[in-house]
Design a protein around this motif. Structure first.
Motif, PDB file in Angstrom:
ATOM      1  N   TYR A 190       0.983  -1.099   0.581  1.00  0.00           N
ATOM      2  CA  TYR A 190       0.209  -0.048   0.178  1.00  0.00           C
ATOM      3  C   TYR A 190       0.999   1.134   0.130  1.00  0.00           C
ATOM      4  O   TYR A 190       1.921   1.120   0.185  1.00  0.00           O
ATOM      5  N   GLU A 191       0.539   2.402  -0.207  1.00  0.00           N
ATOM      6  CA  GLU A 191       0.652   3.631  -0.631  1.00  0.00           C
ATOM      7  C   GLU A 191       1.086   3.515   1.265  1.00  0.00           C
ATOM      8  O   GLU A 191      -0.043   3.835   1.834  1.00  0.00           O
ATOM      9  N   ARG A 192       2.392   4.702   1.327  1.00  0.00           N
ATOM     10  CA  ARG A 192       2.015   4.122   3.146  1.00  0.00           C
ATOM     11  C   ARG A 192       2.812   5.949   3.845  1.00  0.00           C
ATOM     12  O   ARG A 192       3.280   6.080   4.931  1.00  0.00           O
ATOM     13  N   ARG A 193       2.335   6.943   2.675  1.00  0.00           N
ATOM     14  CA  ARG A 193       3.447   7.985   2.327  1.00  0.00           C
ATOM     15  C   ARG A 193       1.796   8.930   3.616  1.00  0.00           C
ATOM     16  O   ARG A 193       1.092   8.935   2.912  1.00  0.00           O
ATOM     17  N   PRO A 194       1.676   9.522   4.776  1.00  0.00           N
ATOM     18  CA  PRO A 194       0.609  10.212   5.048  1.00  0.00           C
ATOM     19  C   PRO A 194       0.206  11.025   3.510  1.00  0.00           C
ATOM     20  O   PRO A 194      -0.941  11.888   4.155  1.00  0.00           O
ATOM     21  N   ILE A 195       1.067  12.268   3.569  1.00  0.00           N
ATOM     22  CA  ILE A 195       0.641  13.306   2.891  1.00  0.00           C
ATOM     23  C   ILE A 195       0.175  12.398   1.172  1.00  0.00           C
ATOM     24  O   ILE A 195      -0.777  13.263   0.704  1.00  0.00           O
ATOM     25  N   SER A 196      -0.172  11.240   0.790  1.00  0.00           N
ATOM     26  CA  SER A 196      -0.782  10.737  -0.265  1.00  0.00           C
ATOM     27  C   SER A 196      -2.251  10.445   0.161  1.00  0.00           C
ATOM     28  O   SER A 196      -2.863  10.226   1.085  1.00  0.00           O
ATOM     29  N   LYS A 197      -2.995  10.943  -0.586  1.00  0.00           N
ATOM     30  CA  LYS A 197      -5.130  10.720  -0.674  1.00  0.00           C
ATOM     31  C   LYS A 197      -4.481   9.043  -0.983  1.00  0.00           C
ATOM     32  O   LYS A 197      -5.911   8.849  -0.486  1.00  0.00           O
ATOM     33  N   ALA A 198      -3.619   8.482  -0.962  1.00  0.00           N
ATOM     34  CA  ALA A 198      -4.074   6.298  -1.357  1.00  0.00           C
ATOM     35  C   ALA A 198      -3.067   6.518   0.418  1.00  0.00           C
ATOM     36  O   ALA A 198      -3.098   5.148   0.324  1.00  0.00           O
ATOM     37  N   TYR A 199      -2.839   6.670   1.492  1.00  0.00           N
ATOM     38  CA  TYR A 199      -2.723   6.766   2.040  1.00  0.00           C
ATOM     39  C   TYR A 199      -3.362   5.663   3.422  1.00  0.00           C
ATOM     40  O   TYR A 199      -4.311   5.957   3.263  1.00  0.00           O
ATOM     41  N   MET A 200      -2.130   4.418   3.112  1.00  0.00           N
ATOM     42  CA  MET A 200      -2.649   3.572   4.238  1.00  0.00           C
ATOM     43  C   MET A 200      -2.124   2.991   5.466  1.00  0.00           C
ATOM     44  O   MET A 200      -0.753   3.099   5.549  1.00  0.00           O
ATOM     45  N   ALA A 201      -2.585   3.540   6.433  1.00  0.00           N
ATOM     46  CA  ALA A 201      -1.659   3.414   8.234  1.00  0.00           C
ATOM     47  C   ALA A 201      -1.077   1.946   8.136  1.00  0.00           C
ATOM     48  O   ALA A 201      -2.174   0.747   7.996  1.00  0.00           O
ATOM     49  N   PRO A 202      -0.205   1.896   9.701  1.00  0.00           N
ATOM     50  CA  PRO A 202       0.041   0.039   9.793  1.00  0.00           C
ATOM     51  C   PRO A 202      -1.514  -0.443  10.545  1.00  0.00           C
ATOM     52  O   PRO A 202      -1.934   0.631  11.123  1.00  0.00           O
ATOM     53  N   GLY A 203      -1.481  -1.835   9.399  1.00  0.00           N
ATOM     54  CA  GLY A 203      -2.944  -2.044  10.569  1.00  0.00           C
ATOM     55  C   GLY A 203      -4.071  -1.756   9.280  1.00  0.00           C
ATOM     56  O   GLY A 203      -4.930  -2.800   9.713  1.00  0.00           O
ATOM     57  N   ASP A 204      -4.563  -0.691   8.490  1.00  0.00           N
ATOM     58  CA  ASP A 204      -5.099  -0.752   7.560  1.00  0.00           C
ATOM     59  C   ASP A 204      -5.258  -1.882   6.210  1.00  0.00           C
ATOM     60  O   ASP A 204      -4.799  -2.498   6.498  1.00  0.00           O
ATOM     61  N   GLY A 205      -6.742  -1.554   6.129  1.00  0.00           N
ATOM     62  CA  GLY A 205      -6.612  -2.503   4.927  1.00  0.00           C
ATOM     63  C   GLY A 205      -7.096  -3.374   4.968  1.00  0.00           C
ATOM     64  O   GLY A 205      -7.395  -4.318   6.270  1.00  0.00           O
ATOM     65  N   ASP A 206      -8.045  -4.263   3.934  1.00  0.00           N
ATOM     66  CA  ASP A 206      -8.012  -6.208   4.944  1.00  0.00           C
ATOM     67  C   ASP A 206      -7.676  -7.003   3.739  1.00  0.00           C
ATOM     68  O   ASP A 206      -6.620  -8.125   3.647  1.00  0.00           O
ATOM     69  N   PHE A 207      -7.494  -6.539   2.229  1.00  0.00           N
ATOM     70  CA  PHE A 207      -7.027  -7.750   1.211  1.00  0.00           C
ATOM     71  C   PHE A 207      -6.382  -5.827   0.401  1.00  0.00           C
ATOM     72  O   PHE A 207      -6.153  -4.997   0.251  1.00  0.00           O
ATOM     73  N   TYR A 208      -5.103  -7.344  -0.254  1.00  0.00           N
ATOM     74  CA  TYR A 208      -4.081  -6.456  -1.492  1.00  0.00           C
ATOM     75  C   TYR A 208      -5.514  -6.637  -3.359  1.00  0.00           C
ATOM     76  O   TYR A 208      -4.961  -7.925  -3.686  1.00  0.00           O
ATOM     77  N   TYR A 209      -5.535  -5.492  -3.144  1.00  0.00           N
ATOM     78  CA  TYR A 209      -6.523  -5.789  -4.748  1.00  0.00           C
ATOM     79  C   TYR A 209      -5.666  -5.735  -5.786  1.00  0.00           C
ATOM     80  O   TYR A 209      -4.462  -4.530  -5.551  1.00  0.00           O
ATOM     81  N   CYS A 210      -5.872  -5.506  -7.113  1.00  0.00           N
ATOM     82  CA  CYS A 210      -4.989  -5.419  -8.347  1.00  0.00           C
ATOM     83  C   CYS A 210      -5.643  -4.228  -9.131  1.00  0.00           C
ATOM     84  O   CYS A 210      -6.298  -4.136  -9.047  1.00  0.00           O
TER      85      CYS A 210
END
Ligand code: UD2
Length: 297
Positions: A190-210
């Motif tokens: 996932y995108e891990r930089r908080p400045i991005s609108k795609a940001y996902m914090a550690p622990g966020d998310g269900d799956f990684y989709y393509c």
């Protein structure tokens, strides 16, 4: 209920199979924690599903981008799509390319059609990936809203090998990325930089989709492409590009807006990976490609 009388299907005691129940799978996850089906071979009855949607006379739109050297993948993509993608249904394929005269002629069955959309040549591959969201959004708004029911957006460097049909239909549909469906969430790219609108914090998310395949009802894909293209643009204004371009934005969107149906990696495998035992069929897969040779830069 009298002794010997059948209980209605929804009143069967737990543990007893319901009469007429589809065979299930116990070796893979077939339901998300929010009760969306995860579609694997063996979890659905194609005959029942097809008859439901045949009666509704639905139209499925599909988009595919073939820009620059990726035009070479289009012929096989379209030929195999004709054999496996919603056969027997109304299908309208939109091909976006900077080389319209190179689009191969592929014979299509009745009810199926192809429209070529000419787009300017783009020099950065990241920009092609990004522009797809904007163009799909425009297509839905300008052309599709009055006749198509569902839309799927697919990568061109891929081929169909097996049925992709009505079992994949749902409001908002995503595909589990073949590289990450068995790894821990902490390893998702996932995108891990908080400045991005795609940001996902550690622990966020269900799956990684393509990013190479997603779809659903027109209005749902409209919402997804609108949000993702706006967020992508906001990032660009700040000089940021998410780790995996629009795929990162899709992953953020689908964490907040849960998909109503999740497709297993049968729906987007990668040819360089050995087949895993839980894959009883590969329906669609990405071909092996030499990135250095094929991308514009
Ligand atoms: C992943 C995703 C892809 C996208 C990308 C983001 C999968 C299997 N693939 O693949 O969907 O999210 O990461 O960076 O999920 N294209 C052209 N011409 C080009 C370059 C790209 O037409 O010169 C189009 C084409 O339709 C291609 C798609 O963009 O299939 C994605 O590009 P890619 O296949 O190079 O991306 P890739 O393999 O990194």
């Amino acid at each position: 209920v009298e002794q010997g009388q059948m209980l209605p299907a929804d009143r069967q005691p737990p543990g007893l199979p319901m009469p007429g129940a589809a065979p299930g799978r116990s070796d893979v996850q077939t339901l998300t924690p929010w009760l969306a089906p995860v579609v694997w071979e063996g979890t659905f009855d194609p005959v029942v599903l097809d008859s439901i949607y045949q009666a509704k006379n639905i139209t499925i739109a599909a988009t595919v981008f073939a820009q620059g050297k990726y035009i070479r993948f289009l012929k096989k993509f379209l030929e195999t799509m004709e054999q496996h993608f919603f056969t027997g249904f109304n299908v309208h394929v939109f091909v976006y390319t900077d080389q319209p005269i190179e689009v191969p002629q592929v014979k299509m069955a009745s009810g199926r059609q192809l429209t070529v959309k000419t787009v300017p040549t783009v020099n950065r591959w990241q920009d092609i990936s990004a522009s797809r969201m904007v163009l799909v959004l425009a297509l839905i708004e300008d052309e599709l809203h009055d006749y198509a029911d569902f839309i799927f957006c697919l990568d061109v460097d891929s081929q169909f090998h097996g049925r992709w049909g009505t079992e994949s239909l749902g409001d908002l549909v995503s595909v589990l990325h073949p590289g990450y469906y068995k790894v821990d969430r902490s390893a998702f790219p996932y995108e891990r930089r908080p400045i991005s609108k795609a940001y996902m914090a550690p622990g966020d998310g269900d799956f990684y989709y393509c990013g190479g395949a997603f779809g659903g009802l027109l209005q749902e894909v409209h919402r997804l492409t609108k949000t993702c293209s706006t967020n992508f643009g906001d990032d660009a204004k700040k000089g940021i590009e998410a780790a995996w371009q629009e795929e990162s934005h899709i992953n953020r969107y689908l964490w907040i807006n849960k998909p109503s149906k999740v497709l297993s990696p049968e729906y987007l495998w990668q040819d360089f990976k050995p087949r895993e035992p839980e894959l009883h069929i590969i329906r669609f897969s990405g071909v092996v490609k030499n990135y250095a040779e094929i991308r514009p830069n």
